[in-house]
Design a protein around this motif. Structure first.
Motif, short mmCIF file in Angstrom:
data_model
loop_
_atom_site.label_atom_id
_atom_site.label_comp_id
_atom_site.label_asym_id
_atom_site.label_seq_id
_atom_site.Cartn_x
_atom_site.Cartn_y
_atom_site.Cartn_z
N LYS A 312 -50.50 27.49 5.14
CA LYS A 312 -51.32 27.81 3.98
C LYS A 312 -50.44 27.91 2.75
O LYS A 312 -49.32 28.43 2.82
CB LYS A 312 -52.08 29.14 4.18
CG LYS A 312 -53.04 29.14 5.35
CD LYS A 312 -53.73 30.49 5.46
CE LYS A 312 -54.69 30.52 6.64
NZ LYS A 312 -55.35 31.85 6.77
N THR A 313 -50.95 27.43 1.63
CA THR A 313 -50.24 27.54 0.37
C THR A 313 -51.24 27.48 -0.76
O THR A 313 -52.38 27.02 -0.59
CB THR A 313 -49.20 26.42 0.21
OG1 THR A 313 -48.43 26.65 -0.97
CG2 THR A 313 -49.86 25.07 0.12
N ILE A 314 -50.82 27.95 -1.92
CA ILE A 314 -51.65 27.90 -3.12
C ILE A 314 -50.98 26.93 -4.09
O ILE A 314 -49.86 27.16 -4.55
CB ILE A 314 -51.79 29.29 -3.76
CG1 ILE A 314 -52.52 30.22 -2.80
CG2 ILE A 314 -52.53 29.21 -5.08
CD1 ILE A 314 -52.65 31.64 -3.30
N ALA A 315 -51.67 25.83 -4.36
CA ALA A 315 -51.14 24.81 -5.28
C ALA A 315 -51.43 25.26 -6.71
O ALA A 315 -52.58 25.24 -7.15
CB ALA A 315 -51.79 23.46 -4.99
N PRO A 316 -50.41 25.68 -7.46
CA PRO A 316 -50.67 26.18 -8.82
C PRO A 316 -50.92 25.04 -9.80
O PRO A 316 -50.52 23.89 -9.57
CB PRO A 316 -49.39 26.95 -9.16
CG PRO A 316 -48.33 26.25 -8.37
CD PRO A 316 -48.99 25.75 -7.11
N ALA A 317 -51.55 25.40 -10.91
CA ALA A 317 -51.80 24.43 -11.97
C ALA A 317 -50.74 24.58 -13.05
O ALA A 317 -50.30 25.69 -13.38
CB ALA A 317 -53.19 24.65 -12.58
N LEU A 341 -56.27 26.67 -2.85
CA LEU A 341 -55.77 26.96 -1.51
C LEU A 341 -55.73 25.67 -0.69
O LEU A 341 -56.74 24.96 -0.59
CB LEU A 341 -56.67 27.99 -0.82
CG LEU A 341 -56.28 28.38 0.61
CD1 LEU A 341 -54.92 29.06 0.63
CD2 LEU A 341 -57.35 29.30 1.21
N ARG A 342 -54.59 25.40 -0.09
CA ARG A 342 -54.42 24.22 0.77
C ARG A 342 -54.03 24.70 2.16
O ARG A 342 -53.14 25.55 2.32
CB ARG A 342 -53.32 23.31 0.23
CG ARG A 342 -53.48 22.90 -1.23
CD ARG A 342 -54.71 22.07 -1.46
NE ARG A 342 -54.70 21.45 -2.78
CZ ARG A 342 -55.72 20.78 -3.30
NH1 ARG A 342 -56.84 20.64 -2.59
NH2 ARG A 342 -55.64 20.25 -4.51
N THR A 343 -54.68 24.17 3.17
CA THR A 343 -54.41 24.54 4.56
C THR A 343 -54.26 23.29 5.40
O THR A 343 -54.83 22.23 5.08
CB THR A 343 -55.54 25.42 5.13
OG1 THR A 343 -56.77 24.69 5.09
CG2 THR A 343 -55.67 26.71 4.35
N GLY A 392 -47.77 33.00 -1.88
CA GLY A 392 -48.95 32.62 -1.10
C GLY A 392 -48.67 31.65 0.03
O GLY A 392 -49.58 31.35 0.81
N THR A 393 -47.45 31.19 0.17
CA THR A 393 -47.11 30.28 1.27
C THR A 393 -46.97 31.07 2.56
O THR A 393 -46.28 32.08 2.61
CB THR A 393 -45.83 29.53 0.96
OG1 THR A 393 -45.97 28.82 -0.28
CG2 THR A 393 -45.49 28.55 2.07
N GLU A 394 -47.61 30.59 3.62
CA GLU A 394 -47.59 31.30 4.90
C GLU A 394 -47.71 30.28 6.04
O GLU A 394 -48.49 29.33 5.95
CB GLU A 394 -48.74 32.31 4.97
CG GLU A 394 -48.74 33.17 6.22
CD GLU A 394 -49.87 34.18 6.23
OE1 GLU A 394 -49.92 35.01 7.15
OE2 GLU A 394 -50.71 34.14 5.30
N VAL A 395 -46.94 30.51 7.08
CA VAL A 395 -46.97 29.68 8.28
C VAL A 395 -47.19 30.61 9.46
O VAL A 395 -46.41 31.54 9.69
CB VAL A 395 -45.67 28.87 8.46
CG1 VAL A 395 -45.73 28.05 9.75
CG2 VAL A 395 -45.44 27.95 7.27
N THR A 396 -48.25 30.37 10.22
CA THR A 396 -48.58 31.18 11.39
C THR A 396 -48.80 30.28 12.59
O THR A 396 -49.06 29.08 12.45
CB THR A 396 -49.84 32.02 11.13
OG1 THR A 396 -50.93 31.14 10.78
CG2 THR A 396 -49.62 33.01 10.00
N HIS A 397 -48.70 30.89 13.79
CA HIS A 397 -48.89 30.17 15.04
C HIS A 397 -49.83 30.97 15.94
O HIS A 397 -49.90 32.21 15.83
CB HIS A 397 -47.56 29.94 15.77
CG HIS A 397 -46.59 29.13 14.98
ND1 HIS A 397 -45.78 29.67 14.00
CD2 HIS A 397 -46.28 27.80 15.03
CE1 HIS A 397 -45.03 28.73 13.48
NE2 HIS A 397 -45.31 27.59 14.08
#
Length: 508
Positions: A312-317, A341-343, A392-397
């Motif tokens: 997950k990440t938030i692509a800023p403008a 929000l990009r997933t 806002g960047t997050e990596v989960t499993h």
């Protein structure tokens, strides 16, 4: 290098000229045959003057190409091109010599954050930059700087094909090694650098929606404009290690409307390399139905495990594409202010089993299925360890276990006469899993204890303030014993004792 360029031009340019000449001859011959056909000549057709000129120029080109060497075609086509050392001053600058070279040496251990974002104290990075001056008389440098920055690249940016929306650069530190212009002699010059990376910073990441990398850049600018800056660039690999628990995690799951209960023991932290074991036990697989006097069974037919990674990440403008109306209060406008929000979810390991478990249906009250499940990441899978940052960047499993059970029934006392009912259910469980690198023997920098020197005494030895001279001209020698009694040895062999306490006893 210049001789390779000249050879390339000699090999390619004449062939292109010959091909143009051949094509021109063919077109002229076709035009001549078309215009000089018998039917047109019978009508008194005379070729135009332009056609005759074209034929004359074609024949002259053909004769010239066979008589002259290919090397002579370079002069009329490229009069301003000079190759090799015989060229002009402007051409000689293509192959200039750099005044120095840059290299580095990292003295700190691998960059590893120990613990999660809230508890990690960061990692130390230290090393030396080596500026090797190659000129005999040395060289004058205007400036010498180095920077360490974080590059965040959005794979699916706020606005496609916008560089500012897709790339965000954050400078962590800048080192200024030369405050003013300085002349450096020939040889190697070392410039040390160090930085403490805070524990909340993100780790190096290469995912489907975002990539994060640490770039170390250094450039030494020469005082002479004829020399280009000496540049150096490297990428640092930043990792995070999450400590694993001593005991495995225990989870219990009930699947209504059936009486099936799953008890699972699994490690919460796993490593990319190596196998991991999950212990699964199913209870309540049989049930007694009194009226038809039958026993209902649930038998395990298929089991599938799958490791999934979610990014997950938030692509800023950027400033150009940010919404202009700052007073808008709608949810969409507020989301656009922060970004989109990009997933992305991908599978990094999976397997399907049709056997390998132990089943026990001996009694109605105690019917169980037990299995020891080995799961791991697939060979060659592209994975990322668990990560979380403030932007806002997050990596989960997560580990998904899916079981397919079918319903059967049999008469009481006749468990071998089983009848299929055709009813089946899918039992699905999800377990939060942490993928982390191995810590090995490394520990956090703040837990490293300084060395302790056991052989250093508690105080320095005692020295006499003034040496006494004996009547025979010799100097007495003072020896301090361990018990604090001062013994004076005379050169003649006689000895005198004194009970004066030493400095060690005085301290005591």
């Amino acid at each position: 290098m210049p001789h390779r360029v000249s050879n390339f031009l000699k090999a390619t340019i004449p062939s292109s000229i010959e091909s143009q000449v051949i094509s021109l001859k063919k077109s002229a011959a076709k035009a001549g045959r078309r215009r000089d056909s018998p039917s047109r000549l019978a009508r008194g057709y005379t070729p135009a003057p332009g056609v005759m000129a074209a034929r004359t120029s074609t024949s002259s080109l053909e004769s010239t190409s066979h008589q002259k060497d290919n090397h002579h075609h370079l002069k009329p086509l490229f009069p301003g091109l000079h190759l090799g050392r015989s060229g002009s001053k402007d051409g000689s600058n293509f192959f200039h010599k750099t005044p120095a070279t840059l290299d580095w040496q990292l003295e700190s251990p691998p960059i590893v954050f120990y613990g999660d974002v809230e508890s990690s104290t960061g990692a130390l990075v230290s090393g030396q930059l080596f500026l090797n001056v190659t000129e005999e008389d040395g060289h004058d440098f205007e400036s010498f700087n180095a920077t360490l920055s974080i590059h965040v690249t959005q794979k699916r940016p706020f606005v496609a094909h916008c560089h500012d929306c897709s790339t965000q650069v954050t400078e962590l530190k800048k080192w200024v090694f030369l405050e003013r212009p300085l002349h450096l002699a020939k040889g190697q010059h070392a410039f040390p650098f160090s930085i403490l990376l805070e524990g909340h910073l993100p780790t190096s990441l290469e995912g489907a929606v975002v990539s994060i990398s640490y770039h170390f850049k250094a450039d030494a600018i020469s005082s002479r404009s004829s020399f280009s800056p000496v540049k150096f660039e490297k990428t640092l690999d930043v990792k995070r290690v999450l400590m694993e628990h001593e005991t495995p995690h225990h989870s219990v799951r009930v699947f209504p409307p059936t009486n099936i209960k799953a008890s699972v023991h699994y490690p919460q932290v796993i490593h990319p390399i190596g196998n991991n074991t999950l212990s699964l036990r199913l209870d309540g697989l049989s049930k007694h139905i009194p009226k038809p006097d039958t026993i209902e069974y649930w038998r395990l037919k298929k089991l599938t495990w799958r490791l999934e990674e979610t990014s997950k990440t938030i692509a800023p403008a950027c400033a150009k594409h940010a919404p202009k109306d700052a007073s808008a209060e709608s949810d969409e406008a507020q989301a656009n202010k922060k970004g989109l929000l990009r997933t992305d979810t991908r599978v990094i390991g999976e397997k399907t089993l049709f056997s390998g478990w132990k089943s026990n249906y001996s009694s109605v009250s105690d019917s169980t299925v037990e299995i020891e499940l080995d799961y791991h990441l697939s060979k060659g899978a592209k994975y990322n360890c668990n990560a979380k940052s403030r932007d806002g960047t997050e990596v989960t499993h997560q580990l998904m276990v899916e079981m397919v059970v079918s319903q059967e029934y049999a008469q009481v006392g006749k468990p071998n006469l089983v009848t299929q009912t055709g009813v089946g259910r899918i039992l699905r469980m999800h377990f939060a899993t942490i993928v982390s690198d191995r810590a090995g023997l490394g520990i956090s920098w703040d837990n490293e204890a300084p060395p302790v020197y056991q052989d250093v005494p508690p105080s320095p030895p005692c020295y006499m303030e003034e040496a006494r001279c004996l009547p025979d001209g010799t100097i007495e020698e003072a020896i301090e014993p361990l018990d604090g009694v001062l013994q004076t040895v005379v050169a003649g062999g006689s000895a005198a004792t004194s009970t004066a306490p030493s400095s060690l006893n005085e301290d005591r």
